[in-house]
Design an enzyme around this catalytic site. Structure first.
Site, mmCIF file in Angstrom:
data_model
loop_
_atom_site.group_PDB
_atom_site.id
_atom_site.type_symbol
_atom_site.label_atom_id
_atom_site.label_comp_id
_atom_site.label_asym_id
_atom_site.label_seq_id
_atom_site.Cartn_x
_atom_site.Cartn_y
_atom_site.Cartn_z
ATOM 1 N N LEU A 123 31.807 28.830 29.473
ATOM 2 C CA LEU A 123 32.732 28.127 28.583
ATOM 3 C C LEU A 123 33.300 26.881 29.253
ATOM 4 C CD1 LEU A 123 34.509 28.042 25.980
ATOM 5 C CD2 LEU A 123 36.165 29.424 27.232
ATOM 6 N N HIS A 227 41.783 31.740 38.401
ATOM 7 C CA HIS A 227 42.027 30.338 38.768
ATOM 8 C C HIS A 227 42.973 29.718 37.739
ATOM 9 C CE1 HIS A 227 41.162 26.088 39.533
ATOM 10 N NE2 HIS A 227 40.644 26.463 40.694
#
Length: 344
Positions: A123, A227
């Protein structure tokens, strides 16, 4: 905007996207030959010419000027051709009753327990397009595809999310654990895994349980953490019912989230409706709409008004879907909260 299957003519735009995404986007490496192979293979998947073990559904997000501004994908099944490894978090209990000592030590177990499940992956949305409903369309559009074609997928959907990294892009989890067995830096190992070269993991990683207390404090803190750039994508999937049940990536320690496909909000709440033309205003709710086709799949997000079993949309929406009034669609209301997928 529409989500549609990738085409060979999209290759230049895809190369630009993966270069913008940077080195952390390992499932779509910036290699034109490998990217071209994946595009051709995805076309075979959408044509139902491959088995579920080999199916790779690669979508692009395209604006009304036919510019590709995002990409997302799903794998029909992981681990049926190449080994699929994760660590599972557990606890090892050690005790010495005579000394009055008992310890519960968090432990990592190397496993293949997610083999055969389907995976959300690859993505990325262009930075200047991260507004409105674009991120949700790109992320959730593929789940509406699953709702229409559940026989192409497993019982669960999983997503390996990018783990935390320091300011130089290095993984504290890898530096404390993986590099001792692989003798290569994190970027190289993650790149090899992204290319599908996962067999070397079984040959080099220890099979014994690994005690997390032997890792550095930074590595322990990174276990199961995403992250910062992946946080928006995580929130979108959490709203769909995805949860973290203790599996993590063996390279950066990022969380592997999962959900039974039938329980995913987009799948569970989607409706089979008849398309009607009208003039729904911007006060009408925002719907995710699928034209119910496989090879010629089109998915868009648009304002619509539900009247009985009909979904009333404007002419532009029908044009984007390549449909006529009276055609059948699959649709689901988008969540009300404003969330933007960025990268996974």
């Amino acid at each position: 905007m529409i989500v549609r299957p990738v085409k060979v003519s999209d290759l230049p735009a895809l190369m630009t996207l993966v270069e913008q995404a940077g080195p952390g986007f390992t499932t779509l490496p910036a290699n034109e030959d490998r990217l071209a192979h994946r595009v051709r293979w995805a076309q075979r998947a959408f044509a139902e010419q491959v088995e579920r073990a080999d199916a790779d559904y690669l979508f692009v997000l395209e604006d009304d000027e036919q510019r590709v501004v995002g990409v997302s994908a799903m794998a029909g099944a992981v681990g049926l051709r190449e080994p699929w490894y994760n660590y599972r978090l557990g606890v090892t209990v050690s005790s010495a009753p005579d000394l009055g000592i008992q310890r519960q030590i968090p432990t990592l177990f190397l496993n293949n327990e997610l083999t055969g499940q389907s995976e959300l992956c690859s993505l990325f949305l262009r930075h200047d397009q991260r507004n409105g409903s674009n991120g949700r369309l790109l992320s959730l559009g593929r789940l509406l595809f699953v709702a229409e074609f559940p026989h192409l997928f497993g019982e669960k959907m999983i997503a390996e999310l990018r783990g935390s990294a320091d300011e130089n892009g290095c993984s504290p989890f890898w530096d404390s654990l993986g590099r001792h067995f692989f003798q290569m830096d994190f970027t190289h190992a993650d790149h090899l895994s992204g290319l599908g070269n996962k067999a070397f993991i079984a040959e080099l990683m220890p099979r014994q349980p690994l005690y997390t207390c032997l890792l550095t404090e930074q590595a322990q803190a990174a276990i199961g953490q995403t992250h910062p750039n992946t946080q928006p994508a995580l929130k979108i999937l959490q709203a769909e019912g995805f949860t973290h049940k203790g599996y993590i990536d063996i390279f950066d320690g990022g969380p592997v989230i999962e959900a039974p496909i039938r329980s995913i909000r987009t799948v569970r709440d989607s409706l089979e409706l008849t398309l009607s033309l009208g003039t729904p205003d911007e006060q009408a709710p925002l719907w995710l709409i699928h034209n119910r086709r496989l090879e010629n799949c089109r998915i868009t997000a648009a304002h619509g008004r539900l009247v009985g079993n009909s979904l009333v949309v404007d002419r532009l929406t029908a044009k984007r879907l390549q449909l006529q009034p009276g055609n059948s669609v699959r649709a689901v209301l988008l969540p009300h909260q404003q969330q933007h997928a960025v990268a996974a």
